[in-house]
Scaffold this active site. Sequence first.
Site, PDB file in Angstrom:
ATOM      1  N   TRP A 200       1.034  -1.110  -0.066  1.00 46.44           N
ATOM      2  CA  TRP A 200       0.085   0.015   0.061  1.00 46.44           C
ATOM      3  C   TRP A 200       0.921   1.374   0.183  1.00 46.44           C
ATOM      4  O   TRP A 200       0.620   2.080  -0.791  1.00 46.44           O
ATOM      5  CB  TRP A 200      -0.961   0.158   1.422  1.00 46.44           C
ATOM      6  CG  TRP A 200      -1.790   1.159   1.324  1.00 46.44           C
ATOM      7  CD1 TRP A 200      -3.057   1.302   0.597  1.00 46.44           C
ATOM      8  CD2 TRP A 200      -1.517   2.323   1.927  1.00 46.44           C
ATOM      9  NE1 TRP A 200      -3.464   2.617   0.769  1.00 46.44           N
ATOM     10  CE2 TRP A 200      -2.721   3.316   1.697  1.00 46.44           C
ATOM     11  CE3 TRP A 200      -0.513   2.947   2.834  1.00 46.44           C
ATOM     12  CZ2 TRP A 200      -2.497   4.619   2.290  1.00 46.44           C
ATOM     13  CZ3 TRP A 200      -0.467   4.102   3.434  1.00 46.44           C
ATOM     14  CH2 TRP A 200      -1.624   5.340   3.192  1.00 46.44           C
TER      15      TRP A 200
ATOM     16  N   GLY B 218      -4.895  -2.717  -1.892  1.00 45.39           N
ATOM     17  CA  GLY B 218      -5.030  -2.679  -0.292  1.00 45.39           C
ATOM     18  C   GLY B 218      -5.752  -1.563   0.430  1.00 45.39           C
ATOM     19  O   GLY B 218      -5.592  -1.595   1.579  1.00 45.39           O
ATOM     20  N   ASP B 219      -6.003  -0.555  -0.557  1.00 45.68           N
ATOM     21  CA  ASP B 219      -6.683   0.364   0.096  1.00 45.68           C
ATOM     22  C   ASP B 219      -8.050   0.264   0.438  1.00 45.68           C
ATOM     23  O   ASP B 219      -9.044   0.087  -0.342  1.00 45.68           O
ATOM     24  CB  ASP B 219      -6.482   1.889  -0.918  1.00 45.68           C
ATOM     25  CG  ASP B 219      -6.810   3.119  -0.290  1.00 45.68           C
ATOM     26  OD1 ASP B 219      -5.958   3.496   0.307  1.00 45.68           O
ATOM     27  OD2 ASP B 219      -8.162   3.566  -0.243  1.00 45.68           O
ATOM     28  N   LEU B 220      -8.366   0.382   1.746  1.00 43.46           N
ATOM     29  CA  LEU B 220      -9.867   0.125   2.380  1.00 43.46           C
ATOM     30  C   LEU B 220     -10.619   1.040   1.747  1.00 43.46           C
ATOM     31  O   LEU B 220     -11.957   0.770   1.322  1.00 43.46           O
ATOM     32  CB  LEU B 220      -9.877   0.132   3.670  1.00 43.46           C
ATOM     33  CG  LEU B 220     -11.064  -0.145   4.170  1.00 43.46           C
ATOM     34  CD1 LEU B 220     -11.752  -1.404   4.094  1.00 43.46           C
ATOM     35  CD2 LEU B 220     -10.995   0.199   5.942  1.00 43.46           C
TER      36      LEU B 220
ATOM     37  N   TRP C   3     -11.996   8.223  -3.865  1.00 41.72           N
ATOM     38  CA  TRP C   3     -11.808   8.591  -2.646  1.00 41.72           C
ATOM     39  C   TRP C   3     -12.554   9.892  -2.336  1.00 41.72           C
ATOM     40  O   TRP C   3     -13.039   9.935  -1.384  1.00 41.72           O
ATOM     41  CB  TRP C   3     -10.092   9.268  -2.387  1.00 41.72           C
ATOM     42  CG  TRP C   3      -9.453   7.873  -2.207  1.00 41.72           C
ATOM     43  CD1 TRP C   3      -9.518   6.881  -1.443  1.00 41.72           C
ATOM     44  CD2 TRP C   3      -7.919   7.672  -2.663  1.00 41.72           C
ATOM     45  NE1 TRP C   3      -8.303   6.166  -1.430  1.00 41.72           N
ATOM     46  CE2 TRP C   3      -7.615   6.421  -2.240  1.00 41.72           C
ATOM     47  CE3 TRP C   3      -7.187   8.611  -3.695  1.00 41.72           C
ATOM     48  CZ2 TRP C   3      -6.158   5.877  -2.674  1.00 41.72           C
ATOM     49  CZ3 TRP C   3      -5.751   7.967  -4.057  1.00 41.72           C
ATOM     50  CH2 TRP C   3      -5.476   6.797  -3.596  1.00 41.72           C
TER      51      TRP C   3
END
Length: 171
Positions: free
Chosen positions: A107, A126-128, A168
């Site tokens: 990440w 891997g970014d929630l 995001w």
Amino acid sequence: MEKAAPKDYFAKLCGEIINQQLSDKASATIYKRFENLFPEKIITPEYVLKLSHEKIRGTGTSNAKVAFIKSLAEKVVNKEVQFEKLDNMTNEEVIKELTKIKGIGPWTAEMFIMFSLGRQDVFSHGDLGLRKAIKKLYGFKAEPTRKEIEKITNKWSPYRTYACAILWQSL
């Protein structure tokens, strides 16, 4: 995404380490305190090694992250990490190179590739936040699998980094 200069890569990686598992607001506050430890706010590996663990810890950085930053500084000073070479590597090679450093996982390496190397075609599995945004946007009942996410994100190539910024923002 704007590319940073290789001379700034050390400071950028310190920022990525500090940012791990923190909100943007908390990490920005801690990074500002960290930056203020340096003469003229110029973060260098040599100066990191002169700072005590406690001095860096006083910025709000965890013990583990202080150790990671100190380890990174040692590797840069000892030429075990050579940032000049990263620009000519593929994303996969950069990830492999950076994840050799304790405290830098996939990440962190992916965020560095996006925000420091300025590469346009990166998606961080891997970014929630990214996974949550895809789940919400595409109406998944459960967390989508990596394969399901890849099916979606492959269509965004070669601009996946920009798609990440939009995802995001959607949260």
